[in-house]
Design an enzyme around this catalytic site. Structure first.
Site, short mmCIF file in Angstrom:
data_model
loop_
_atom_site.label_atom_id
_atom_site.label_comp_id
_atom_site.label_asym_id
_atom_site.label_seq_id
_atom_site.Cartn_x
_atom_site.Cartn_y
_atom_site.Cartn_z
CG ASP A 4 -122.91 -64.76 -8.49
OD1 ASP A 4 -122.32 -64.41 -8.19
OD2 ASP A 4 -122.16 -66.53 -8.60
CD1 TRP B 70 -109.33 -68.34 -3.83
CD2 TRP B 70 -108.64 -67.83 -2.19
NE1 TRP B 70 -108.25 -69.07 -3.04
CE2 TRP B 70 -108.44 -68.90 -1.68
CE3 TRP B 70 -109.04 -66.43 -1.29
CZ2 TRP B 70 -107.86 -68.75 -0.52
CZ3 TRP B 70 -108.34 -66.66 0.28
CH2 TRP B 70 -107.60 -67.30 0.38
C1 LIG Z 1 -119.90 -57.87 -3.53
C2 LIG Z 1 -119.56 -58.44 -4.47
C3 LIG Z 1 -119.18 -60.06 -3.92
C4 LIG Z 1 -118.04 -60.28 -4.53
N1 LIG Z 1 -117.88 -61.50 -4.31
C5 LIG Z 1 -116.83 -62.22 -5.38
C6 LIG Z 1 -116.64 -63.78 -5.01
O1 LIG Z 1 -117.25 -64.54 -4.37
N2 LIG Z 1 -115.49 -64.24 -5.70
C7 LIG Z 1 -114.59 -63.22 -6.51
O2 LIG Z 1 -113.24 -64.12 -7.18
N3 LIG Z 1 -114.67 -62.38 -7.06
C8 LIG Z 1 -115.73 -61.47 -6.06
N4 LIG Z 1 -116.42 -60.31 -6.12
C9 LIG Z 1 -115.02 -59.46 -7.30
C10 LIG Z 1 -113.91 -59.72 -6.42
O3 LIG Z 1 -114.01 -58.65 -4.88
C11 LIG Z 1 -112.99 -58.54 -7.49
O4 LIG Z 1 -112.71 -59.15 -8.57
C12 LIG Z 1 -111.91 -57.62 -6.72
O5 LIG Z 1 -111.04 -56.96 -7.96
C13 LIG Z 1 -111.29 -59.20 -6.78
O6 LIG Z 1 -109.94 -58.51 -5.55
P1 LIG Z 1 -108.43 -58.85 -6.34
O7 LIG Z 1 -108.13 -58.46 -7.56
O8 LIG Z 1 -107.35 -58.96 -4.85
O9 LIG Z 1 -108.00 -60.81 -6.25
C14 LIG Z 1 -117.20 -59.45 -5.23
C15 LIG Z 1 -117.10 -58.33 -6.12
C16 LIG Z 1 -118.30 -58.07 -5.15
C17 LIG Z 1 -118.55 -56.79 -5.57
#
Ligand SMILES: Cc1cc2nc3c(=O)[nH]c(=O)nc-3n(C[C@H](O)[C@H](O)[C@H](O)COP(=O)(O)O)c2cc1C
Ligand SMILES: [Mn+2]
Length: 517
Positions: free
Chosen positions: A317, A192
């Site tokens: 990525d 995260w």
């Molecule tokens: C396939 C995929 C993988 C993702 N991997 C990550 C990750 O590893 N780390 C991250 O911070 N956000 C990642 N994201 C983006 C978050 O899921 C996105 O920012 C989401 O809004 C985070 O939720 P939050 O706002 O509740 O923290 C990814 C999105 C997708 C579609």
């Protein structure tokens, strides 16, 4: 459901979860992606039924990988439905005012009933398919066909997890999609990024656990990794961790809700309920005080310690580049539960277009009405797939006063995850932002670069490899709107070329006869 909709291809050939599934999925998700037509499907969803080294296991890939499937995922008619319809429902919700007379109140009932559907329901463990098998001991992640995606990746990664945490202060739940690198059968990374909601939950836990405020602040500021970290030896053992649960293979609306950049006050299960128009059913975890989607294929329960970081990555990525190894928190598993014969759901990211392009486009459509709440002059937005979304946003506005394009830029940089937008292009309302040829013409013609480009500094996406520092760097706004005298433009702005209607009508009438088509 995908099968019924003719959207699924089963692959019975033996395929390895190490690189091979990724290569096949990459080819399929890029197939049929014509540059001219953004609605061309990105190939079918894939169910790998014969996974090397995992007899009986199945892997689902590319479930969101086309506009059609994205619509199916959100409960829309794939032929007639439009993602803008969801935006319309959100707009209607936002417009609900307290009703005046009885008739007005009655008219509200359908809307209120719809809202009733958004709240998740807790069901008992015996009714929860995700508890078909409960493993508190002797479990290992090795039983699942977790993918290695790209040759230089640091290992195998869980790529489509819905990560559930609870804010220790407010008690509010959050679901976010954060990839997880497998370190061993009971341990993974937890990627995260620092600006995401779960990272804030960890910092809240840290604030509660650290007695000394100055030490706490210093440690947070100096931490190199994705979240706050406290290198103190004397963590109170009662407060040394944040509980985490991970659901893999949830219903598509729930999976999608985990990527939606919702404000922290809005729980993702509510969003999923709103999208599906049906409550999400949750069940209590076995070993942590959290609830998870009851119909998920696989649940991982465990915790992240407040005082532990570990090298995570590299990982190929969605920018099209590998993100280098960095320090992130570590997830320790305490229990695994799963359906009988679970399907392992995954995705790969890499050079666009990939499956996540379609998810991003759905976010773009759904967020437009929310953007307009703060910036009502916005007409439309486009985050081009090739620019990996957060790198470029094209915005059209109804300009009514001097400097408004810059006000819109600043507003976007101030709004949630839109803060990551590296470049914002603002055009007038008569420019179709979905037509990048038209946008290019406007930008190239309309700007006096020294005057119309605005730089600012701020938080940058953790995946950005070009900023001067990790997570911190510059952004650029381009004001490609027509310039006004009120903005100091002393010259006359030229008229755009267009044929007069009488001539067009005359040529229309004889067009067929000319045989030029
Ligand atoms: C396939 C995929 C993988 C993702 N991997 C990550 C990750 O590893 N780390 C991250 O911070 N956000 C990642 N994201 C983006 C978050 O899921 C996105 O920012 C989401 O809004 C985070 O939720 P939050 O706002 O509740 O923290 C990814 C999105 C997708 C579609
Ligand atoms: Mn959230």
């Amino acid at each position: 459901m995908l099968d019924k909709a003719g959207e699924l291809r089963r692959i019975r050939e033996e395929i390895s979860p190490l690189l091979e599934i990724a290569e096949i999925t990459d080819r399929v998700s890029k197939s049929g992606f014509a540059r001219e037509s953004r609605s061309t499907p990105g190939g079918p969803a894939l169910l790998f039924e014969n996974v090397k080294g995992h007899p009986g296991a199945r892997v689902l890939m590319n479930q969101f990988g086309s506009e059609r499937r994205m619509k199916l995922a959100l409960g829309l008619d794939p032929e007639k439905g439009s993602l803008d319809a969801i935006a319309g429902r959100i707009r209607a919700l936002l417009e609900i005012k307290s009703p005046e007379g009885l008739i007005e109140k009655l008219k509200m009932l359908p809307q209120l009933a719809a809202i009733g559907n958004v709240f998740p329901k807790i069901i008992s463990a015996k009714d929860a398919p995700c508890k078909d098998v409960v493993m508190r001991d002797d479990f290992s992640l090795d039983q699942f066909p977790i993918l290695r995606c790209w040759p230089l990746d640091g290992g195998r990664f869980i790529t489509l997890p819905c990560v559930v945490t609870r804010d220790p202060r407010s008690g509010r739940r959050n679901v976010g999609m954060y990839r997880m690198q497998v370190y061993d059968g009971q341990t993974t990374g937890m990627h995260w990024q620092r600006q995401k909601n779960a990272a804030e939950h960890l910092r809240e836990a840290l604030r509660a656990a650290a007695p000394d405020a100055s030490l706490r602040v210093a440690t947070m500021a100096e931490t190199a990794g994705g979240t706050a970290h406290m290198a103190v030896a004397h963590l109170d053992p009662a407060h040394d961790r944040l509980e985490v649960a991970v659901a893999i293979g949830t219903d598509p609306a729930t999976t999608f809700s985990a990527i939606v950049p919702a404000p922290p006050e809005v729980e993702e299960f509510l969003i999923a309920g709103f999208l599906r128009e049906e409550p999400v059913e949750l069940v209590k975890c076995e070993t942590v005080d959290l609830e998870v989607p009851a119909h998920a294929e696989i649940i991982l329960e465990g915790y992240v310690r407040l005082d532990e970081l570990r090298s995570e990555g590299p990982f190929g990525d969605h920018t099209g580049f590998y993100t280098p190894a960095e320090e992130y928190p570590v997830f320790h598993l305490t229990c695994i539960t799963h359906r009988r014969d679970p399907i392992y759901a995954a995705t790969i990211v890499g050079k666009p277009p990939q499956e996540d392009a379609w998810m991003g486009k759905a976010v773009e459509r759904i967020f437009l009405p929310l953007f307009r709440l703060t910036l009502p002059e916005i007409v439309d937005i486009n985050l081009p797939i090739e620019a990996v979304f957060h790198n470029l946003m094209v915005v059209s506005i109804r300009k009514s006063y001097a400097g408004q394009a810059r006000k819109v830029m600043n507003g976007i940089w101030a709004m949630g995850q839109a803060m990551f937008t590296k470049c914002i292009i603002v055009v007038d309302e008569d420019c179709d932002v979905q037509d990048l040829a038209e946008v290019t013409l406007r930008v190239a013609n309309n700007i006096d670069p020294e005057r119309d480009i605005q730089f600012t500094l701020g938080p940058i996406d953790s995946l950005d490899h070009s900023s001067r520092l990790p997570n911190y760097g510059s952004k650029m706004g381009i004001d490609a709107t027509r310039k006004w005298a009120a903005e100091g433009f002393a010259r006359a702005w030229p008229k755009e070329i267009a044929m007069d209607t009488a001539t067009r009508a005359r040529v229309d009438a004889i067009w067929k006869k000319l045989g030029l088509e």
